[in-house]
Write a protein that holds these residues in place. Structure first.
Motif, PDB file in Angstrom:
ATOM      1  N   LYS A   1      52.638  35.361  45.147  1.00 32.83           N
ATOM      2  CA  LYS A   1      53.433  34.870  46.251  1.00 32.83           C
ATOM      3  C   LYS A   1      52.769  34.452  47.412  1.00 32.83           C
ATOM      4  N   ASP A   2      51.439  35.077  47.636  1.00 31.45           N
ATOM      5  CA  ASP A   2      50.582  34.715  48.623  1.00 31.45           C
ATOM      6  C   ASP A   2      49.237  33.855  48.290  1.00 31.45           C
ATOM      7  N   GLY A   3      49.617  33.356  47.105  1.00 33.76           N
ATOM      8  CA  GLY A   3      48.433  32.366  46.529  1.00 33.76           C
ATOM      9  C   GLY A   3      47.547  32.706  45.511  1.00 33.76           C
ATOM     10  N   PRO A   4      46.696  31.985  44.870  1.00 31.64           N
ATOM     11  CA  PRO A   4      45.804  32.633  43.942  1.00 31.64           C
ATOM     12  C   PRO A   4      45.246  33.934  44.557  1.00 31.64           C
ATOM     13  N   MET A   5      44.975  34.614  42.917  1.00 29.31           N
ATOM     14  CA  MET A   5      44.299  36.122  43.293  1.00 29.31           C
ATOM     15  C   MET A   5      42.960  35.716  44.027  1.00 29.31           C
ATOM     16  N   PRO A   6      42.387  36.818  45.054  1.00 28.44           N
ATOM     17  CA  PRO A   6      41.225  36.444  45.442  1.00 28.44           C
ATOM     18  C   PRO A   6      40.231  36.836  44.340  1.00 28.44           C
ATOM     19  N   LEU A   7      39.176  36.056  44.287  1.00 29.47           N
ATOM     20  CA  LEU A   7      38.230  36.044  43.344  1.00 29.47           C
ATOM     21  C   LEU A   7      37.613  37.387  43.408  1.00 29.47           C
ATOM     22  N   GLU A   8      37.425  38.011  44.633  1.00 26.53           N
ATOM     23  CA  GLU A   8      36.607  39.426  44.617  1.00 26.53           C
ATOM     24  C   GLU A   8      37.453  40.566  43.766  1.00 26.53           C
ATOM     25  N   ASN A   9      38.750  40.479  43.714  1.00 27.28           N
ATOM     26  CA  ASN A   9      39.770  41.253  43.071  1.00 27.28           C
ATOM     27  C   ASN A   9      39.534  41.308  41.761  1.00 27.28           C
ATOM     28  N   PHE A  10      39.164  40.041  41.303  1.00 35.15           N
ATOM     29  CA  PHE A  10      38.782  39.926  39.682  1.00 35.15           C
ATOM     30  C   PHE A  10      37.642  40.437  39.415  1.00 35.15           C
ATOM     31  N   SER A  11      36.518  40.162  40.077  1.00 33.76           N
ATOM     32  CA  SER A  11      35.117  40.510  40.040  1.00 33.76           C
ATOM     33  C   SER A  11      35.148  41.949  39.932  1.00 33.76           C
ATOM     34  N   LYS A  12      35.782  42.545  40.884  1.00 34.51           N
ATOM     35  CA  LYS A  12      35.684  44.035  41.052  1.00 34.51           C
ATOM     36  C   LYS A  12      36.048  44.919  39.568  1.00 34.51           C
ATOM     37  N   VAL A  13      37.146  44.438  39.086  1.00 39.66           N
ATOM     38  CA  VAL A  13      37.583  44.909  37.787  1.00 39.66           C
ATOM     39  C   VAL A  13      36.541  44.667  36.676  1.00 39.66           C
ATOM     40  N   ILE A  14      35.908  43.567  36.598  1.00 37.86           N
ATOM     41  CA  ILE A  14      34.992  43.040  35.597  1.00 37.86           C
ATOM     42  C   ILE A  14      33.903  44.152  35.910  1.00 37.86           C
ATOM     43  N   GLN A  15      33.530  44.173  37.189  1.00 44.16           N
ATOM     44  CA  GLN A  15      32.188  44.956  37.501  1.00 44.16           C
ATOM     45  C   GLN A  15      32.350  46.470  37.226  1.00 44.16           C
ATOM     46  N   VAL A  16      33.480  47.142  37.297  1.00 35.29           N
ATOM     47  CA  VAL A  16      33.699  48.689  36.856  1.00 35.29           C
ATOM     48  C   VAL A  16      33.952  48.621  35.584  1.00 35.29           C
ATOM     49  N   ASN A  17      34.990  48.047  34.888  1.00 39.30           N
ATOM     50  CA  ASN A  17      35.271  48.420  33.559  1.00 39.30           C
ATOM     51  C   ASN A  17      34.376  47.611  32.539  1.00 39.30           C
ATOM     52  N   LEU A  18      33.869  46.347  32.625  1.00 37.31           N
ATOM     53  CA  LEU A  18      33.213  45.736  31.631  1.00 37.31           C
ATOM     54  C   LEU A  18      31.737  45.992  32.221  1.00 37.31           C
ATOM     55  N   ILE A  19      31.123  45.735  33.059  1.00 36.95           N
ATOM     56  CA  ILE A  19      29.774  45.826  33.497  1.00 36.95           C
ATOM     57  C   ILE A  19      29.438  47.212  33.544  1.00 36.95           C
ATOM     58  N   GLY A  20      30.316  48.176  34.176  1.00 36.47           N
ATOM     59  CA  GLY A  20      30.088  49.385  34.139  1.00 36.47           C
ATOM     60  C   GLY A  20      29.826  50.375  32.686  1.00 36.47           C
ATOM     61  N   THR A  21      30.708  49.647  31.669  1.00 40.60           N
ATOM     62  CA  THR A  21      30.685  50.286  30.605  1.00 40.60           C
ATOM     63  C   THR A  21      29.295  49.915  29.648  1.00 40.60           C
TER      64      THR A  21
ATOM     65  N   TYR B   1      44.689  43.062  24.001  1.00 44.86           N
ATOM     66  CA  TYR B   1      45.276  42.425  22.967  1.00 44.86           C
ATOM     67  C   TYR B   1      46.475  41.689  23.619  1.00 44.86           C
ATOM     68  N   GLU B   2      47.196  42.582  24.151  1.00 40.05           N
ATOM     69  CA  GLU B   2      48.777  42.111  24.791  1.00 40.05           C
ATOM     70  C   GLU B   2      48.802  42.418  26.161  1.00 40.05           C
ATOM     71  N   GLY B   3      47.768  41.579  26.907  1.00 44.00           N
ATOM     72  CA  GLY B   3      47.900  41.783  28.116  1.00 44.00           C
ATOM     73  C   GLY B   3      49.161  41.406  28.963  1.00 44.00           C
ATOM     74  N   GLN B   4      49.812  42.590  29.852  1.00 39.35           N
ATOM     75  CA  GLN B   4      51.223  42.202  30.486  1.00 39.35           C
ATOM     76  C   GLN B   4      50.861  41.278  31.626  1.00 39.35           C
ATOM     77  N   ILE B   5      51.864  40.662  32.169  1.00 40.41           N
ATOM     78  CA  ILE B   5      51.878  39.667  33.462  1.00 40.41           C
ATOM     79  C   ILE B   5      51.311  40.661  34.628  1.00 40.41           C
ATOM     80  N   GLY B   6      50.273  40.165  35.166  1.00 41.36           N
ATOM     81  CA  GLY B   6      49.655  41.058  36.599  1.00 41.36           C
ATOM     82  C   GLY B   6      48.431  41.807  35.923  1.00 41.36           C
ATOM     83  N   GLN B   7      48.138  41.737  34.410  1.00 42.64           N
ATOM     84  CA  GLN B   7      46.922  42.404  34.040  1.00 42.64           C
ATOM     85  C   GLN B   7      45.649  41.632  33.853  1.00 42.64           C
ATOM     86  N   VAL B   8      45.582  40.166  34.281  1.00 38.50           N
ATOM     87  CA  VAL B   8      44.623  39.540  33.807  1.00 38.50           C
ATOM     88  C   VAL B   8      43.268  39.890  34.028  1.00 38.50           C
TER      89      VAL B   8
END
Length: 253
Positions: free
Chosen positions: A96-116, A150-157
């Motif tokens: 509703k407020d526009g595109p997801m802030p890039l830093e939000n996506f980056s933080k999840v990748i940083q913790v979950n993927l890069i952290g692993t 495999y089956e990401g839900q809406i909001g889980q990109v």
């Protein structure tokens, strides 16, 4: 791999699935180091299982290197590493407020993927210093993905992308680390009774459980720990991603 007195590290081990893994490994005879950011809870769990707690931000190279070194000082070279640290914020690509802030996506990748990967690379280096057993095995790494890979839900990109990356690393890492005698496997859990879900109203928990084919209940942390145990115990289980999900296939919403 044998468990008795083998040094093990568990990231995210202060609660949820990580706590289930830490308790299972300790019960099997491992010397467990819990790596987490929840200091009070982590210290309590470590004391309860006869392990040690080490403050660690898995997304930081310096923090993870210091934590692995502290675990080595406490117990010796790591023989088992379980990656459970992660975050799961929800946000749409276009909200509703526009595109997801890039830093939000980056933080999840940083913790979950890069952290692993961060813990994987450091644990593997530690394991390579161990004496091999009769099979030539020096260590086992178990990572945590999700059915959202495999089956990401809406909001889980962001979450789906991070967990998909963990899945994609598994076979490649198993192949690459084979020459060091290190096995690599991943668990893709479905709906589990984690602290996040436990905090939801009972009617929400019940509605989630109703989406599961069988058994129609949320998984338990100790059941996640059981699969960690088997992934370590079975010497020819390598390069695999195993869904632990009551036959769940996630709907879009």
């Amino acid at each position: 791999m044998e468990f008795q007195d083998v040094p093990a590290i568990v990231t995210g081990g202060a609660s949820g699935l990580g706590e289930g893994a830490a308790r299972a490994l300790a019960a099997a005879g491992c010397k467990v180091a819990i790596l987490d950011l929840q200091d009070e809870r982590g210290q309590a769990v470590a004391a309860d299982i006869g392990g040690v707690y080490i403050h660690c931000d898995v997304s930081s190279a310096d923090s993870a290197e210091a934590a692995i070194a502290a675990a080595r000082d406490a117990h010796g070279h790591c023989g088992i590493a379980v990656n459970c640290a992660g975050i799961a914020p929800a946000a749409k690509i276009l909200g509703k407020d526009g595109p997801m802030p890039l830093e939000n996506f980056s933080k999840v990748i940083q913790v979950n993927l890069i952290g692993t990967f961060n813990i994987m690379r450091l644990a593997a280096a530690d394991m390579a210093e161990r004496e091999p057993n009769a099979d030539g095995e020096r260590g086992v790494i178990v990572s945590t993905a999700s059915v959202a890979a495999y089956e990401g839900q809406i909001g889980q990109v962001a979450y789906s992308a991070s967990k998909g990356g963990v899945v994609a690393m598994t076979l490649q890492a198993a192949r690459e680390l084979a020459r060091q005698g290190i096995r690599v496997n991943t668990i893709a859990p479905g709906l589990f009774m984690t602290p996040m879900l436990a905090g939801m109203p009972q009617e929400v928990q019940d509605s989630l459980a109703a989406t599961l084919p069988f058994p129609q209940r949320l998984g338990k942390a100790e059941e996640f720990g059981m699969l960690v145990d088997q992934m370590v115990r079975n010497p020819i289980l390598n390069g695999e991603v195993i869904r632990l999900d009551c036959a769940l296939r996630m709907a879009p919403r």
